[in-house]
Every structure is written in C-alpha cells, then in structure tokens.
Scaffold this active site. Structure first.
Site, PDB file in Angstrom:
ATOM      1  N   GLY A   1     129.710 154.447 -66.081  1.00 34.06           N
ATOM      2  CA  GLY A   1     129.675 154.969 -65.118  1.00 34.06           C
ATOM      3  C   GLY A   1     129.266 154.126 -63.841  1.00 34.06           C
TER       4      GLY A   1
ATOM      5  N   THR B   1     127.238 150.551 -73.398  1.00 36.96           N
ATOM      6  CA  THR B   1     126.512 149.318 -73.068  1.00 36.96           C
ATOM      7  C   THR B   1     125.364 148.513 -74.415  1.00 36.96           C
ATOM      8  OG1 THR B   1     124.043 150.172 -71.919  1.00 36.96           O
ATOM      9  CG2 THR B   1     125.855 149.418 -71.008  1.00 36.96           C
TER      10      THR B   1
ATOM     11  N   GLU C   1     123.836 144.128 -64.770  1.00 40.21           N
ATOM     12  CA  GLU C   1     124.040 143.974 -63.850  1.00 40.21           C
ATOM     13  C   GLU C   1     123.633 142.283 -63.203  1.00 40.21           C
ATOM     14  OE1 GLU C   1     120.767 146.678 -62.572  1.00 40.21           O
ATOM     15  OE2 GLU C   1     122.548 147.544 -61.267  1.00 40.21           O
TER      16      GLU C   1
END
Ligand SMILES: Cc1cc2nc3c(=O)[nH]c(=O)nc-3n(C[C@H](O)[C@H](O)[C@H](O)COP(=O)(O)OP(=O)(O)OC[C@H]3O[C@@H](n4cnc5c(N)ncnc54)[C@H](O)[C@@H]3O)c2cc1C
Ligand code: SF4
Lengths: 328, 747
Positions: B244, B473, B705
């Site tokens: 996503g 993930t 991130e």
C-alpha cells in the site's frame, strides 16, 4: 472495450478475405498493441481476424544471401535466431532492448512494424489528437512531450516518435516488406513503409486497406561489417528509447569504408541518417569525426517544450555506438 | 547521546532470527486471497466512469445508451445515489478518511479521474463496456494544474506541525556563512502492485467488505459513520494486501461507492480501481516547494535553520506534507523555524506515502546541509558529525536511544568514504565519473494503543489475533515469533489472524508503528493466557494440582515444575476438558518522557557517463538504528526495498500533469517510471540492533519507512560531487545534467 466479431484464419488468403478492406477490421498477431488499445477504446475494430494460425512463422535464408522473416515470427524467436545473432547483431540487440521478456514472447515481426505511438494524448482517448481524431489538434505540442515525442520528421499536426526498436535496426540493415492483399502481392521498400505525419498523421504506413504483411526480407549483411544497437533511456529496461542508434560499419583498417546509421526515439518514423553515413565514408575512425558527422543528423531537428535534450542525446547515441564498434 | 539501559535478556533466539515469512507459502501458491479474489455467490461487478476534466461540473449525464448494454444492472451517479453521511475524519476517534467528500455528492468536479458514475453489471467486461457508453458533458472551469499555479491564484494556507525556537532571522542575518536555496519535489504515486479493490455485501443490515486496506479498524469506523450504523454492523477484512505504501491507509471513494451499491442492489458488488485511477482517486504524495535557509558560525556550527515548505492539496481537503518534521530535531541549532503551508490545486486529495513529510523533507534538508558543508569548506560527513543534535531540542527531551554517530561512522567505513577525493568530478573509472554522496536518515518512532488476543488451544496450537494488518512487511511472522518466544511453541503450531475488524482493535499499518504497537499487546495477551493456563494446571484436577502457580515455568509449549515434570498445554487443557486458555490485553501508547526516533545514514555512489548522459546509482551502504530487529530477514527487506524506492524517487518518479488542464499524462505503469531490476544498485544494509527498551519491552522502533528518508538527497549530493550540478528538483533525470541542450522552438 467494444464487442467485435472474431475470426481465426488458417492461411494468408483466408485472413485477407476475412479482413476485407472497409477499414473496420484488424489483424490480431501478438495482441500487445492491439488489445491494449482496444481496452483503452483507442482502437475500435468491428472485426478482429486472428492470424496466429497462418503459418508465417519461419525464418528462411534465401539463395541471394538475404533473410526472409515470416510476419508471425515472435520478437524473441527472431532475436535468438542464430543467423540473426551472427549476421545482424544490431537487430538481435534492438529486439532484446525492447519491452519485456513476456511482451517479446508475444510480439511479432509484423505487429512490431505496425505498433502505434506511445503519445499519452493519443492513448488517453480524450485529448486533442490528430492521429486518433483527424483535425482535432495535437495536445502534445505545448503539452508534456519529454519522453516519447520526436525532434525529427515532426509536423504541426503530430510530433509522436515512432516507438519501435526493431524497426530502427531494420532501417539500418535495409529490407523489403512483403505484403499480400485483395489486389495480390507486392513489396514495399522498408524506407517507404512508415510515413511521416505531415498533415495526415492518421496515415502511418504504406499498407493499402486489407493488406497483410507476410514477410520482411532483410538485405544481405554488409560483408565483414560489425553492428550494434545502443538504446538510451531513463531506466535500464522496460522503457521506450529516449534516443537510440542502430549502426553497421564496414572498416578498412582504421578507415570507415561504409557506415549505416539509423535512429530511434527521436524521429516520427524509424530514422535513417544518410547524411551521417556520407560524412563518415572514407574517414578515419575518431570520436571527433563521429561527433561532427552525428551533428548532421539533427540539422533540421525541431525541439519542443521538454524534448530539446534529445538533440544532443541522439548525437551521443551515434557517437558512442560508432566508437564502441570501431575504437574502444 | 543517551545511554541505553541494559536489556533484560528474556528473549530467546527466535526474536531477531531471520525466519521466513509464515504467509509465504500461501502467497506463493495462490492460496492467499486478496480483496478482488473474493467470489461470494451472486457477485456483480462495478466499473467507474471518471472525470476527464479537472475542474468544473457535470452539466449533463445520460445513461440511456449505457443502460442498453448487455448485462447492465444499475448505474449510479450524482443524480442517483443513496444519501450517505460524511465521516468526521477524526484520527482520535479512529474514523479518519483522507478525502471527506463522498462519491456522487453533487455535480462538482475537483480533479481529473474523480468518480462521476458507477456502472454495475453481471461481468467486469460488461461493466467496463457500459461505462464507456455513459455520456457525460462538462462545464469546464480553468484548472489549477500545479503548485505554482495554485500559489499564484490564491496563495497558501497555514498547515500544521510548525515549530520555532530562538530568532532564526536575526541569527541568519548576522551569521558568518549562509545559504538560501529552494527545492522542489513532484507528485509521486504509490503504485502498489495490488490495485485498490473492494468486495462488499450486506446481510441483515450488516456490511461485510473485503477491502485492500492498511487499517481495517479505521475503515470500519469510517464506514459506520458514512452509513450511519453502529461499528458492530460493519466488518472489514484485509487478510492480505499487495502492499500500500500509505495509499491504503484510509477509506477512499471507491470503497464507499461499492458498499453503497451492494446495499442498493441487495447483492455483493466488487470494484477494482483501474491502474490509471490509482493515480487520481486514491491519494498521492503531493508536490512540494521548500525553501531552506541555513547559516553557520565561524566554526561551522549551525546557528540558524529555516525550513519553509508548501505542498499542494485538493479543493476538498487539506493534507499537510510535514516536510520540516525531521528538521526540528536532527541537528543542534539554537535558532530554528519550521513551517508548513498548503495550496489548493485540481488534483485528488494527497495522502501519506512511505515516510510522509520526511521523504521530501529530507531531500531538501540533507541537500541543503550538503550545500552548507560545501560553503564552509567542510567534508559533508564531518560537518554532520559536528552538528548532529544530542537531544531533541524541539521537544526539549532526551532521545530514548540514538546511535546516529555510530551509524554514520560505520556506514562511512564500510562504504570507503575516506577514499573520496573532494574535488568535483575528480574520481573517474573508465568513461564514468564517480560521485560519492551521503545523507542522514530519520523517522519518528510511534507506538499506539492496541488490543490483542492469544489463545492456547487444546489441540496444542496457539491462535493470536489482532485487527492490524500484514501489508507484505512480515507482521504475521513477527507476531508468531513473539508468541513462540513466550510459549515455547514452534512456529508451525502458531496461527496468526490479522486483517479483520472484528478482532481486537489494532493499529493501522502505517507510520512504522505496527511492530512497536502490536508486539507488546500480543505479549501481554500471551502472558494472560499463560497465567490462565497455570490456574488450570494448578486447579483441583490439574496436572500440577497443589503446586503454586509461580513455581511453574513455561517450557516447550507446556509447563514445568521445579522437579522437572513437564506437561504440555494440550494435556493440561485436556485434563480439564477445556478448549483453550485465553488472554486478552490492552496496551497503551508510548509515554512522553523521551523523544523516540530512529536514525541512520546513507552513503551512495553514483556513476555519470557524460558521453551518453547516463546516470546510475551503483552502490548504497546504509546503517540504520531502529532499536531491536525482530526479524533479520523482513527488517533487511524493508530497508532494501525502501532504498530501491529512494532510487526511484531520486532518479525517476514523477506524476506529470498537463499544465493547461490539470490532467495526469503518465498515469500508467509503463510511463510512470520506477526502478526495474536492471537499475538496482549494490545494496549493503547494516542494522545496528540496539534495543530501545525505553520505548517498549521489545525495544523495537519499526523499520518500514526510515530507509527511504534521505536517500534521494544522498543521490543528489553524489551527483553534485560527480558533476558539479546541484539538482534541486526531483527527479534527477538525465536531461537535467546535460550540457548544450538547445532552446525549444515552441511552447
Ligand atoms: C508496456 C509495453 C512496453 C513496450 N516496450 C517496447 C519497447 O521498448 N520497444 C519496442 O520496440 N516495442 C515496445 N513495445 C511494443 C511492442 O513491441 C509491440 O506492441 C509489439 O511488437 C506488437 O506486436 P504484436 O504482434 O503484439 O502486434 P498486435 O498487437 O497483434 O498488432 C499490432 C497492430 O499491427 C497489426 N498487425 C499485426 N500483424 C500484422 C500483419 N501481419 N499485417 C498487417 N497488420 C498486422 C494489427 O492489426 C494491429 O493494428 C512495448 C509494448 C508494451 C505494451
Ligand atoms: S503527437 Fe501525434 S499522437 Fe500525440 S497528440 Fe499529437 S497528433 Fe496525437
């Protein structure tokens, strides 16, 4: 996607008969251009004639040294053919530089010759586009035109670059396109096959309505020559050329006896550059001479808002390719 | 830098081990069913009609022709759509949406690619064919197509996340060395492999929706507001998500439209957002313009730093890209201002994209720091080491754990930074000019409240559930690792269930906070279940009747007493004829005692071949300090993937819009350029692995991130080193580096 009739042909004659010449039908080869554009509603054939069964999938060596390629030979098969790898390296390399493995496995020689431009305004189905809707204008002029638009052979009607890699190699090699249609068979010189946009960008090729490409016959290889394809782009695979060159050279020691140069990504058709070839003939191989010659290809280039860089980039494609073939 | 408390060594070897993903085999064999794989009985298919103008309104919409098309069941549009309600879009209430406007609210068009109608038909193909026959005429207004046009037309509006300390302007004016530079980043589009999709149906006023969602609880609550029904009557499923990158965090118009259509038709409806519309109606990273003013004193110490950014947002909602979020605390600087503003343009509402704020923000900051280092004649590495903050000066708090100096030094050493010759263009290899560049990376660590349940079952297995998601993930796997570690059960006897809003409330899979949030809740629930198990075992007929609970220890999926007698959970439950020992738990978010952040540094080698204007990223060495690594394989994969995405951000990615009418022009997967395998650099990731136990018991801070932050700046800095060209606008395409580009003939 609109409903269409579907017919499968067993041989060229049946395909031509099923297709007709009213401009409403399309031959289906690998489908990688056709089905894409049908789904985008940019191409709207009423009838689709599947030519996957027409048995035009052979590569034959002719007695006069030429190579005859069936229209249905896939890009993968052609690139891997031993004769092509050895005698026409530039063509094998050009094919392998195109698209992706999956696409090349489906794409055919005839279909590749006939692939449509990648101009986003052509593909979006709504912008002004003379190619899609003659007379509506050209949204690419004054729009976004960095990647897939040309600087050579453009007109005020259309500036889309011809997207093919394969055709650039064929332009350098020299070839005949054999076609068969309602009026019989004929042969079109490769240089005359693709048309400049002029003020009729909707007319892209020299086929008469209903004509089927049956073969491409490559000129005999230039004796003792070396050849290569160099494709420049942003990412290293799966992108159309920003600029590319197909070069074939025949050397006499350190002197260029003969050179053939064609360009991709920069022209509205596969772009042979005879002025470059003439300037190279009889000259010693040197980067400076190559650079001087390469300039000539772009003397009449026209740069649009985002693609002026293609003028120097196209020259670099020529110079590096020649250098690698003759000096490096 | 702050010291770490020694960690209680209560974790076994499975925590940190690179065990393969437990959901891998299902994905590999096609058993993993995604939102668009659902095939409930009676399913029908929706296809959108999307606006071809970016601003204006629908003046006429005729469905007469479309209605005649085969298989058409219904066509919805602004004149024919049930009344729905907007979600308050509150993050605190857990019902945030990014685009608050509902589909088909009215005839207004705010962006190209906005839904103007929804055709439902018996097959996908029929729906698509009929969608083309919906005739829409528009009254087109002049569209604001980009940031500059927006600012020129109506200026900016204040955003959020601003910060100020000292007097940055005065300090700048009196400083020894200063730079004042502006950077730009384009719209980037997430482009996860799996397209947005929803399959929805209603049974007795209960909405069930399989949605490609990174937040099933948030989606449930938003849909409950939108349909004005209690949250218990909405179940959102997202067992598998084909990634996503932030675009699936919130509920977008297509999911609302699908659920509404299913209710109206009384049968299941499925809608897949076409790839072209993945660029328009499901969010994007907005365009930014960032002005950086930096100043140093005579010793090369930063004395003033101002980071002012503007980003584009939609006309329906204000989305703020907090570009200065990292700037506040990465470097020590007494006089500092960070501000964010937005300007409205005719694009869909932007949303978080991997490392929102920090990714574009650190491109600007870390490029500017490089420029500052050059201005003062310092090595960029030494300049950073001299200026890194020792505590969070924006919050006036110590960092819970910060190893940025070690990360920078270790990466520099592995990379071979000391072989860098400072002079521009001085390093060559054959035809290529080699450039070395570096940048810091940084990301906030967050931990949210979370519920979880763990059941130890009579068949000898454990079941852990939480309404968070695994977006590819590795969340399934690390939850299983945690349960295995606490129960001694092998991984193959642990089932993990995620992605279902009826499970105990879990976090959205975003902000890199899923691991730090979920694992403590799972652990707490597992301990409650183990206590329950001990009670059963020590009860009247239990295997350890009469033994005190605290004399029992957990061993290999069972309990053991001091004498070495060991009984499996299955036998304990069997003896009591119980089905399971269950634990439910709630854990809170992190307290505000410390500043929690992750740190790291990227070192990048680029190669520039001026003869063919070819730029490539040849090598990346990154050292990342994210606290404890729970799974070596999935953690490394996150950083490596983020680096690749950073290469894309640096060199290729940009969604382009026609400046004349605001329409996107490269909204497909062939023309929106992301790196392919052939573009991959050699990547070497060092994971520092210092547990941050001030943050949570596992000491893990989350890793999704940080890897992308700073990467584009490191590339740009390396490009400068190779070419002497400072590219302040992403992406760094070859045309920006070429000399002798002639003038264009026309506009
Ligand atoms: C994502 C993507 C990336 C690509 N990248 C590249 C690239 O980098 N370089 C490159 O060169 N190409 C690239 N291509 C284009 C690809 O090479 C062409 O789509 C392909 O060669 C077309 O061949 P086909 O057999 O699939 O043609 P089809 O799609 O079957 O047909 C294309 C057209 O030719 C007509 N036609 C087909 N055969 C005949 C025939 N024998 N006689 C008369 N008319 C015929 C069809 O009616 C149709 O109009 C890419 C395509 C895609 C989708
Ligand atoms: S360049 Fe050609 S294909 Fe593109 S919009 Fe203009 S006319 Fe159409």
């Amino acid at each position: 996607m609109r409903a269409f009739d579907y017919a499968r042909a067993e041989n060229p004659a049946a395909a031509i008969a099923a297709h007709g010449s009213d401009g409403q039908a399309a031959f289906l080869a690998g489908g990688t251009t056709l089905l894409d554009l049908v789904k985008l509603d940019v191409m709207q054939p009423r009838k689709v004639v599947d030519i996957n069964g027409v048995a035009l999938d052979r590569i034959e060596s002719l007695d006069d040294g030429r190579l005859r390629i069936g229209a249905m030979v896939t890009n993968t098969a052609l690139a891997r053919d031993k004769r092509v790898v050895e005698d026409y390296a530039v063509l094998s390399q050009a094919l392998l530089a195109g698209a992706s493995t999956q696409l090349r496995n489906k794409a055919t020689t005839g279909g590749n010759l006939m692939q449509r431009v990648r101009c986003p305004y052509f593909r979006d189905g709504v912008s002004a586009c003379n190619k899609r809707e003659p007379g509506s204008g050209c949204a690419a002029i004054g729009g976004v035109n960095r990647s897939v638009h040309a600087v050579l052979g453009t007109s005020d009607s259309c500036i889309a670059a011809h997207p093919s890699d394969m055709c650039v190699a064929m332009a350098a090699i020299g070839a005949k396109v054999q076609v068969e249609g309602p009026e019989g068979r004929r042969e079109i010189d490769f240089a005359d096959f693709h048309l400049l946009p002029g003020d009729t960008p909707q007319r892209e090729h020299a086929l008469a309505p209903g004509e089927l490409i049956t073969h491409v016959v490559l000129d005999a290889p230039l004796a003792g020559s070396r050849s290569a394809y160099l494709k420049l782009r942003d990412r290293q695979s799966y992108q159309f050329a920003l600029a590319s060159s197909a070069v074939i050279v025949q050397m006499d020691g350190n002197t260029v006896r003969e050179a053939r140069v064609a360009l991709g990504g920069v022209g509205t058709k596969p772009w042979r550059a005879p002025e470059v070839e003439a300037a190279l003939k009889g000259e010693p191989a040197s980067e400076q001479r190559f650079a001087d010659a390469a300039k000539l290809a772009f003397e009449h280039a026209v740069a649009y808002s985002h693609n002026a860089y293609k003028i120097p980039l196209g020259q670099q494609a020529i110079v590096r390719n020649l250098t690698d073939l003759t000096i490096a | 830098m702050s010291d770490d408390k020694p960690t209680a060594p209560h974790f076994g070897a499975i925590i940190g081990a690179g065990v393969p993903r437990i959901d891998g085999p299902d994905k590999l064999s096609g058993r993993a069913h995604y939102a668009a794989d659902q095939q409930p009985a009676d399913l029908v298919y929706g296809y959108g009609v999307f606006s071809t103008i970016a601003s204006g309104k629908v003046s006429q919409l005729s469905v007469a022709r479309a209605r005649q098309m085969p298989g058409v069941i219904e066509i919805f549009h602004h004149g024919h759509f049930p009344k729905l309600y907007r979600s308050p879009s509150s993050f605190a209430q857990g019902n945030k949406v990014e685009e608050t406007r509902l589909p088909f609210e009215d005839e207004r068009i705010y962006y190209a690619g906005q839904f103007v109608a929804l055709v439902v038909a018996d097959t996908f193909e029929n729906a698509r064919a009929a969608a083309r026959e919906v005739e829409v005429s528009y009254a087109e207004d002049h569209a604001l197509a980009n940031l500059d046009q927006g600012v020129a037309a109506h200026g900016t509006r204040a955003g959020r996340g601003d910060h100020s300390r000292g007097d940055a302007a005065a300090a700048f004016d009196s400083a020894a060395q200063r730079i004042d530079v502006t950077y730009r980043t384009p719209v980037e589009t997430h482009n996860p492999m799996e397209m947005h999709a929803s399959t929805a149906w209603w049974e007795r006023d209960h909405l069930t929706i399989f949605d490609a969602s990174q937040g099933v609880v948030m989606a449930r609550n938003a849909l409950s507001k939108i349909f004005a029904i209690p949250p218990e009557r909405v179940t959102v499923h997202a067992p598998y998500i084909g990634s996503g990158f932030g675009s699936k965090l919130w509920t977008w118009p297509h999911a609302v439209a699908t659920a509404a259509a299913a209710r109206e038709l009384g049968r299941p409806v499925q809608l897949v957002v076409p790839r072209a519309q993945m660029f328009t109606t499901t969010g994007h990273r907005p365009e930014t313009r960032q002005r950086l003013r930096l100043a140093t004193d005579g010793n090369g110490k930063l004395v003033s730093l101002r980071h002012e950014s503007i980003n584009t947002t939609s006309f329906t909602d204000q989305y703020v890209e907090t570009c200065g979020s990292v700037t506040k605390s990465l470097y020590s600087c007494p006089h500092l201002t960070v501000s964010h503003a937005t300007t409205q343009v005719n694009r869909g509402t932007p949303t978080s994209m991997r490392a929102p704020g920090a990714a574009p923000g650190l491109f600007a900051l870390e490029s500017a720091v490089d420029e500052m280092a050059v201005a003062v004649g310092a090595d960029p590495l030494a300049f950073r080491l001299d200026n890194y903050a020792e505590r969070d000066e924006s919050l006036d708090l110590a960092f819970s754990s910060n190893h940025i100096v070690e990360a920078t030094q270790r990466a520099a050493e592995r990379f071979g930074w000391d072989e860098r010759s400072a002079e521009i263009g001085s390093m060559r290899q054959g035809r290529e000019i080699v450039g070395y560049g570096m940048a810091a990376c940084n990301w906030e660590a967050l931990k949210r409240p979370c519920d979880a349940r763990v059941s130890l079952r009579a068949d000898g297995t454990a079941l852990a559930s939480c309404a968070t998601q695994d977006i590819g993930t590795g969340t399934y796997t690390i939850v299983a690792q945690a349960v295995s570690d606490l129960t001694g059960l092998p991984l193959e006897r642990i089932t993990v269930e995620l992605g279902d809003s009826s499970y105990p409330d879990g976090p959205v899979s975003g902000g890199s906070w899923a691991t730090a949030t979920t694992l403590p809740a799972i652990a707490k629930a597992a301990r409650v279940a183990l206590d329950e198990m001990k009670r059963y075992a020590t009860g009247t007929n239990g295997a350890f009747a009469g033994v005190a609970s605290d004399e029992l220890e957990v061993a290999e999926g069972g309990l053991r007493n001091a004498d070495g007698k060991q009984v499996s959970f299955a036998d304990i439950l069997g003896a009591a004829r119980y089905g399971s020992a269950d634990g439910e738990a709630h854990t809170e978010g992190a307290d505000a005692q410390y500043s929690y952040r992750s740190f790291g540094a990227h070192f990048v080698e680029v190669r520039w071949d001026p003869g063919i204007s070819h730029l490539r990223v040849a090598r990346v060495v990154s050292a990342i300090d994210v606290g404890r690594v729970i799974n070596e394989t999935t953690a490394r994969n996150q950083v490596e993937g983020a680096i690749v995405m950073g290469v894309g951000m640096g060199l290729f990615e940009a969604t382009e819009y026609d400046a004349r009418n605001g329409r996107p022009v490269n909204n497909d997967y062939a023309e929106y350029v992301v790196p392919v395998h052939a573009d991959q650099p050699e990547v070497d990731v060092i994971l520092l692995d210092y547990p941050d136990t001030r943050f949570n018991e596992y000491g893990a801070r989350g890793i999704g991130e940080i890897g992308i932050t700073g990467l584009a700046a490191a590339v740009a800095n390396a490009v400068y080193h190779a070419t002497g060209k400072r590219i302040r606008e992403l992406p760094i395409t070859l045309d920006k580096l070429m000399d002798d580009v002639p003038e264009a003939r026309t506009a």
